[in-house]
Scaffold this active site. Structure first.
Site, short mmCIF file in Angstrom:
data_model
loop_
_atom_site.label_atom_id
_atom_site.label_comp_id
_atom_site.label_asym_id
_atom_site.label_seq_id
_atom_site.Cartn_x
_atom_site.Cartn_y
_atom_site.Cartn_z
N ASP A 161 1.20 -1.24 -0.30
CA ASP A 161 -0.20 -0.06 0.20
C ASP A 161 1.39 1.34 0.40
OD1 ASP A 161 -2.84 1.43 0.40
OD2 ASP A 161 -1.74 1.63 2.40
N GLU A 193 -1.16 -1.58 -5.88
CA GLU A 193 -2.95 -0.97 -6.09
C GLU A 193 -2.69 -0.48 -7.33
OE1 GLU A 193 -6.73 1.53 -3.70
OE2 GLU A 193 -4.66 1.53 -3.07
N ASP A 243 -3.72 1.65 6.69
CA ASP A 243 -2.86 1.20 5.58
C ASP A 243 -2.56 -0.39 5.96
OD1 ASP A 243 -2.63 4.00 5.45
OD2 ASP A 243 -0.87 4.47 6.24
#
Length: 368
Positions: free
Chosen positions: A188, A272, A353
């Protein structure tokens, strides 16, 4: 199974005054040929609706060299000029395939000064590189060895805004995949932490631009006070460029260390699929996002994973990774940016997170 990959090795070098003069002329001719070919192709398409091919551009270059005003194009190696036309052809191919915007003209002060030489335009003998139109080899600072037995197929010479000279050697290298491992990781990307891993680890963001922001601002103020066109202004401009170069070099070095470690330790790497181009339009976050350099981080992970036999997965950007409980799958309606820790209805307390990284990993494993 080992694979053969094309890999560029970039080194600094220190040209003699004669070599620097020859390269400066070559850079100028490359820029001129690129711009004239772009102008010709744009005019033909705009006024006549006609597309100009690389072959036609090359024929035009031959005619330009015969004119009095452009006869100086014959003084430099013809190979970098032809390569400029090939790069323009690739730019148009990307534009028509809707992979890029329409090609733009190269500005003398803003565009990267570079020239590309193919095998017929340089001599490689016992680790010594001599370019066309030059009598002596380049004084290259060999910061690392080339792969054993490697011979460059393409050489790109460039000069950055700080006045540093670089040569990039494209060679073929045999890379063996790493031994398989059991670990997988979700990544992340963030600002406070450069990346947060699904293991719970947070890798610090050095914030190189912020660390040198005072030095950069001082150099920029000094530049603003100098008279345009003066020698002192050029010195001040180079000082600003050196600060920018220091920031970029340190940032790239840190990203290489982080991505190499992640690829070595994990079999599947899920990230991502962020749209950085849209995120930097947010003026509150643009500077921090640019300093984190997420796009370069992803690019490094992607090509290193391909080299070493790892699996890289880009998870859908619309995955509600922060709002989704990685323990029970419950989805919260809202999750403001200032909420860094939250408790799910199932009783699990999440670090925002870390939870996002775990959801990215789960989605990545499902896709892979």
């Amino acid at each position: 199974m080992a694979q053969i990959v094309k890999r560029a090795f970039k080194f600094r070098f220190h040209p003699t005054p004669e070599q620097a003069e020859e390269l400066a002329r070559t850079f100028g001719c490359v820029r001129l040929v690129y711009n004239k070919a772009l102008e010709m192709r744009t005019r033909a398409y705009t006024l006549e609706g006609r597309k100009v091919s690389y072959v036609q551009s090359s024929a035009a270059l031959t005619e330009w060299k015969k004119t009095t005003g452009l006869a100086f194009l014959n003084e430099v190696s013809s190979v970098p000029l032809q390569q400029a036309l090939r790069h323009l052809q690739a730019a148009f191919a990307n534009f028509f395939a809707k992979r890029a915007r329409y090609p733009t003209f190269k500005a003398r002060k803003k565009s990267r000064a570079s020239a590309e030489y193919t095998r017929s335009a340089f001599r490689w003998t016992d680790g010594r590189l001599t370019l066309a139109k030059m009598d002596a080899p380049l004084a290259i600072v060999w910061s690392r060895p080339l792969p054993e037995g490697a011979t460059p197929s393409t050489v790109t010479v460039s000069k950055d805004a700080a006045g540093r000279w670089f040569v990039s050697l494209l060679v073929e290298e045999k890379i063996s995949p790493l031994a398989p491992v059991e670990r997988n990781v979700g990544v992340d990307a963030g600002i406070t932490s450069l990346v947060t891993l699904s293991t719970g680890e947070k890798i610090v963001n050095p914030k190189h631009e912020r660390a040198d922001r005072h030095k950069l601002a001082k150099a920029q103020r000094s530049l603003a006070r100098k008279a345009k066109g003066s020698a002192n202004r050029e010195k001040a401009r180079r000082k600003v460029a050196r600060v920018h170069a220091r920031i970029a070099d340190r940032r790239r070095d840190h990203l290489h260390k982080v991505t190499t470690r992640l690829v070595r330790e994990n079999q599947v790497i899920a990230v991502e699929d962020l749209t950085v181009r849209n995120m930097v339009k947010n003026h509150s976050l643009a500077r921090a996002v640019s300093d984190a350099s997420w796009r370069e981080l992803r690019s490094m992970l992607e090509y290193k994973a391909a080299w070493y036999g790892r699996t890289f997965v880009a998870v859908d950007r619309w995955l509600p990774s922060s709002k989704l409980c990685s323990a029970c799958g419950a989805l919260r309606d809202k999750m403001p940016l200032n909420v860094r820790e939250w408790e799910c209805v199932c009783g699990v307390v999440h670090d925002r997170d870390v939870n996002a990284a775990r959801n990215v990993l789960a989605a990545g494993l499902a896709e892979s």
